[in-house]
Design a protein around this motif. Structure first.
Motif, PDB file in Angstrom:
ATOM      1  N   UNK B  80       7.839   0.175  13.161  1.00 31.39           N
ATOM      2  CA  UNK B  80       6.473   0.290  13.682  1.00 31.39           C
ATOM      3  C   UNK B  80       5.412   0.673  12.657  1.00 31.39           C
ATOM      4  N   UNK B  81       5.427  -0.004  11.516  1.00 35.80           N
ATOM      5  CA  UNK B  81       4.316   0.167  10.570  1.00 35.80           C
ATOM      6  C   UNK B  81       3.040  -0.394  11.188  1.00 35.80           C
ATOM      7  N   UNK B  82       3.205  -1.412  12.045  1.00 37.56           N
ATOM      8  CA  UNK B  82       2.060  -2.033  12.698  1.00 37.56           C
ATOM      9  C   UNK B  82       1.204  -0.997  13.424  1.00 37.56           C
ATOM     10  N   UNK B  83       1.861   0.069  13.948  1.00 34.52           N
ATOM     11  CA  UNK B  83       1.127   1.050  14.733  1.00 34.52           C
ATOM     12  C   UNK B  83       0.592   2.205  13.896  1.00 34.52           C
ATOM     13  N   UNK B  84       0.927   2.222  12.577  1.00 30.37           N
ATOM     14  CA  UNK B  84       0.505   3.361  11.755  1.00 30.37           C
ATOM     15  C   UNK B  84      -0.930   3.198  11.279  1.00 30.37           C
ATOM     16  N   UNK B  85      -1.494   4.313  10.801  1.00 30.83           N
ATOM     17  CA  UNK B  85      -2.830   4.280  10.214  1.00 30.83           C
ATOM     18  C   UNK B  85      -2.835   3.471   8.923  1.00 30.83           C
ATOM     19  N   UNK B  86      -3.970   2.886   8.607  1.00 31.24           N
ATOM     20  CA  UNK B  86      -4.083   2.075   7.399  1.00 31.24           C
ATOM     21  C   UNK B  86      -3.659   2.798   6.129  1.00 31.24           C
ATOM     22  N   UNK B  87      -4.004   4.076   6.010  1.00 33.66           N
ATOM     23  CA  UNK B  87      -3.679   4.842   4.803  1.00 33.66           C
ATOM     24  C   UNK B  87      -2.188   4.964   4.596  1.00 33.66           C
ATOM     25  N   UNK B  88      -1.475   5.298   5.651  1.00 32.15           N
ATOM     26  CA  UNK B  88      -0.017   5.446   5.547  1.00 32.15           C
ATOM     27  C   UNK B  88       0.628   4.090   5.243  1.00 32.15           C
ATOM     28  N   UNK B  89       0.123   3.069   5.924  1.00 32.72           N
ATOM     29  CA  UNK B  89       0.619   1.711   5.710  1.00 32.72           C
ATOM     30  C   UNK B  89       0.534   1.328   4.234  1.00 32.72           C
ATOM     31  N   UNK B  90      -0.643   1.559   3.640  1.00 34.42           N
ATOM     32  CA  UNK B  90      -0.831   1.216   2.234  1.00 34.42           C
ATOM     33  C   UNK B  90       0.015   2.088   1.322  1.00 34.42           C
ATOM     34  N   UNK B  91       0.118   3.386   1.643  1.00 36.30           N
ATOM     35  CA  UNK B  91       0.893   4.300   0.804  1.00 36.30           C
ATOM     36  C   UNK B  91       2.352   3.865   0.743  1.00 36.30           C
ATOM     37  N   UNK B  92       2.845   3.267   1.809  1.00 33.23           N
ATOM     38  CA  UNK B  92       4.243   2.826   1.839  1.00 33.23           C
ATOM     39  C   UNK B  92       4.391   1.453   1.190  1.00 33.23           C
ATOM     40  N   UNK B  94       2.136  -0.657  -0.580  1.00 35.95           N
ATOM     41  CA  UNK B  94       1.593  -1.061  -1.886  1.00 35.95           C
ATOM     42  C   UNK B  94       2.506  -0.745  -3.075  1.00 35.95           C
ATOM     43  N   UNK B  95       3.071   0.486  -3.170  1.00 40.00           N
ATOM     44  CA  UNK B  95       3.948   0.743  -4.321  1.00 40.00           C
ATOM     45  C   UNK B  95       5.091  -0.271  -4.398  1.00 40.00           C
ATOM     46  N   UNK B  96       5.667  -0.591  -3.229  1.00 44.07           N
ATOM     47  CA  UNK B  96       6.804  -1.521  -3.220  1.00 44.07           C
ATOM     48  C   UNK B  96       6.352  -2.931  -3.584  1.00 44.07           C
ATOM     49  N   UNK B  97       5.235  -3.347  -3.007  1.00 39.52           N
ATOM     50  CA  UNK B  97       4.773  -4.718  -3.234  1.00 39.52           C
ATOM     51  C   UNK B  97       4.347  -4.917  -4.690  1.00 39.52           C
ATOM     52  N   UNK B  98       3.888  -3.849  -5.334  1.00 37.76           N
ATOM     53  CA  UNK B  98       3.479  -3.980  -6.739  1.00 37.76           C
ATOM     54  C   UNK B  98       4.680  -3.841  -7.667  1.00 37.76           C
ATOM     55  N   UNK B  99       5.500  -2.808  -7.448  1.00 34.60           N
ATOM     56  CA  UNK B  99       6.560  -2.503  -8.416  1.00 34.60           C
ATOM     57  C   UNK B  99       7.725  -3.478  -8.362  1.00 34.60           C
ATOM     58  N   UNK B 100       8.122  -3.901  -7.165  1.00 33.78           N
ATOM     59  CA  UNK B 100       9.334  -4.724  -7.065  1.00 33.78           C
ATOM     60  C   UNK B 100       9.149  -6.082  -7.744  1.00 33.78           C
ATOM     61  N   UNK B 101       8.075  -6.831  -7.448  1.00 32.83           N
ATOM     62  CA  UNK B 101       7.914  -8.112  -8.158  1.00 32.83           C
ATOM     63  C   UNK B 101       7.756  -7.922  -9.666  1.00 32.83           C
ATOM     64  N   UNK B 102       7.124  -6.832 -10.068  1.00 30.96           N
ATOM     65  CA  UNK B 102       6.934  -6.570 -11.495  1.00 30.96           C
ATOM     66  C   UNK B 102       8.293  -6.388 -12.186  1.00 30.96           C
ATOM     67  N   UNK B 103       9.125  -5.518 -11.609  1.00 32.21           N
ATOM     68  CA  UNK B 103      10.449  -5.268 -12.190  1.00 32.21           C
ATOM     69  C   UNK B 103      11.283  -6.543 -12.199  1.00 32.21           C
ATOM     70  N   UNK B 104      11.240  -7.265 -11.091  1.00 28.95           N
ATOM     71  CA  UNK B 104      12.004  -8.515 -11.002  1.00 28.95           C
ATOM     72  C   UNK B 104      11.525  -9.491 -12.069  1.00 28.95           C
ATOM     73  N   UNK B 105      10.216  -9.589 -12.226  1.00 26.52           N
ATOM     74  CA  UNK B 105       9.665 -10.531 -13.203  1.00 26.52           C
ATOM     75  C   UNK B 105      10.122 -10.203 -14.622  1.00 26.52           C
ATOM     76  N   UNK B 106       9.939  -8.941 -15.065  1.00 27.62           N
ATOM     77  CA  UNK B 106      10.267  -8.656 -16.467  1.00 27.62           C
ATOM     78  C   UNK B 106      11.764  -8.783 -16.723  1.00 27.62           C
ATOM     79  N   UNK B 107      12.600  -8.329 -15.785  1.00 24.72           N
ATOM     80  CA  UNK B 107      14.037  -8.372 -16.058  1.00 24.72           C
ATOM     81  C   UNK B 107      14.585  -9.796 -15.995  1.00 24.72           C
TER      82      UNK B 107
END
Lengths: 326, 127
Positions: B80-92, B94-107
């Motif tokens: 139920x991220x859909x029901x959470x506040x925007x701030x919490x949604x982004x805090x969860x 954004x780090x994953x969406x930025x870091x995971x593709x980055x790590x995958x790309x370089x390795x």
């Protein structure tokens, strides 16, 4: 930065949890923080799997040929069906978990109990299935020879195109070969259990059976493993120094050793998550039965453990894709 | 969080459910369909999808995209991220969406380079 509490709240309300950031309770937010960090841990594992795979892209084992078992279907080639079933079991137990959370919002104790029980059963089925997968993987199926460079040589019947098991075609040689123990050799060098057949016995059986050829790890243009001709095979078999049956952290009859290492590590780490999830679910289940949350006035604990449980499901979705599909 | 706070529409409002339970079953059906498609493609391996894009087969791209679709619905509806506040949604997210593709790309890029070195080098790796 100074935190300015709302003037209408006194201090005990702010620090006693009255003022929830993002409208999420402390426990729920910390569960989310844990999930984010754990997601990055799994990312590290899966990406390093990808690294090893891209590095050995032309010789990586083909998952369809490794995981071919289905319970009670002996000798039938059933790639992926069983993991697909496991995936459905886990998704379904995820659904019963959300239903338990939902029933908790309505303070319906009987329904929470029932759905938690279903979730636990689903989790247990999944862990059991994974143990069974491991058993098949460790035991191996056909056996193979290993060269000095660590390459795996598998055997194929050239006429039928089917894999040949070393146990079946090797011919016995009367020779004395007992397990070398650390106490009867020099410098405490021991060895583990000997394979059922020796390299010489496999070689002898191979030379006697004209229909056998060797299959190497190399992948051809159309995604199949390279099968050598009979003449090439006879030359190649002299490079073999070891008999490999099944897979462990050091040897792997299916191909690259790293494949087995990552398989054990990633599915093991995930399985450990599932196991601890089941244990936590059981604790919460008993708390529900005892009425702890009824007295507390809310079922948020079910929601928090639910978040963890869904996360485990989420990770499996990725493990499934990268180990079995791609 | 009270029950009436759930957002009951999925597929950008295309499909609206009457209750949260109904939405859960709806998402289950959707996830099952996606998994079935994945498994079917994995077993059949259609010849048309064997071409490659960015050094990876179309089929594998489809698998990865479908996996991300599944991950989205598990996170958004089951967690139920859909029901959470925007701030919490982004805090969860954004780090994953930025870091995971980055790590995958370089390795993966590095691994591809190492493969080329081993493939075209003068040292025999397969002996």
């Amino acid at each position: 930065m100074e935190v300015a509490p709302n003037a209408s709240l006194d201090e005990s309300q702010v620090w006693g949890g009255g003022n929830k950031p993002f409208n999420a309770s402390y426990g729920k937010m910390m569960m989310w923080f844990f999930i984010v960090s754990d997601a990055l841990t799994f990312t590290g594992f899966l990406v390093s799997y990808g690294f090893s795979r891209f590095k050995n892209i032309n010789s990586w084992p083909i998952a369809d040929e490794v995981f071919t078992h289905f319970p009670f279907l002996h000798g039938i080639d059933a790639p992926m069906y069983y993991v697909a079933l496991m995936t459905f079991v886990l998704i379904f137990s995820s659904v019963t978990m959300v239903l338990a959370v939902d029933a908790g919002h309505h303070m319906n104790k009987a329904k929470v109990t029932f759905y938690m029980l279903l979730t636990i059963i689903g989790g247990a089925i999944f862990v059991g299935s994974q143990a069974w997968e491991w058993k098949n993987f460790i035991k191996g199926e056909y056996g193979a020879l290993e060269t000095r460079g660590g390459q795996i040589l598998q055997f194929v019947n050239a006429e039928t195109g089917k894999r040949a098991a070393i146990q079946e075609f090797s011919l016995g040689i009367d020779s004395e070969r007992s397990t070398h123990q650390s106490y009867n050799g020099i410098w405490y060098k021991g060895e583990t259990t000997l394979p059922n057949v020796s390299v010489d016995e496999v070689k002898k059986g191979f030379l006697a059976d004209q229909s056998l050829v060797i299959r190497t790890e190399q992948i051809t243009e159309n995604g199949q493993k390279t099968v050598l001709s009979r003449d090439e095979s006879i030359v190649k078999i002299d490079e073999a120094i070891d008999v490999i049956e099944g897979a462990n952290l050091i040897h792997n009859e299916y191909g690259n050793r790293l494949f087995a290492d990552f398989f054990f590590f990633i599915t093991g780490f995930h399985g450990f998550h599932v196991l601890s999830g089941v244990v936590i679910n059981i604790i919460i289940f008993f708390n529900v039965i005892l009425g702890t949350y009824e007295r507390r006035g809310h079922y948020e604990m079910v929601e928090k453990v639910g978040l963890y449980w869904h996360f485990v499901d989420l990770v499996w979705v990725f493990v499934f894709t990268f180990f079995y599909l791609v | 969080m009270a029950a009436e706070e759930h957002k009951l529409a999925i597929f950008r409002g295309l499909l609206k459910f009457r209750s949260n339970q109904q939405k859960i079953w709806g998402v289950l059906i959707f996830l099952s369909i996606v998994t079935t498609i994945e498994v079917a493609l994995g077993i059949i391996k259609p010849e048309i999808l064997m071409g490659s894009f960015l050094r990876m087969k179309f089929l594998n791209w489809i698998f990865i995209i479908l996996t991300i679709v599944k991950a989205y619905y598990i996170a958004w509806d089951f967690m139920h991220i859909r029901d959470e506040r925007g701030g919490l949604k982004n805090a969860i997210v954004l780090p994953l969406v930025i870091l995971i593709p980055y790590l995958a790309f370089i390795l993966l890029l590095e691994a591809d380079y190492i493969f080329d070195v081993m493939d075209m080098g003068f040292v025999a790796w397969n002996f």
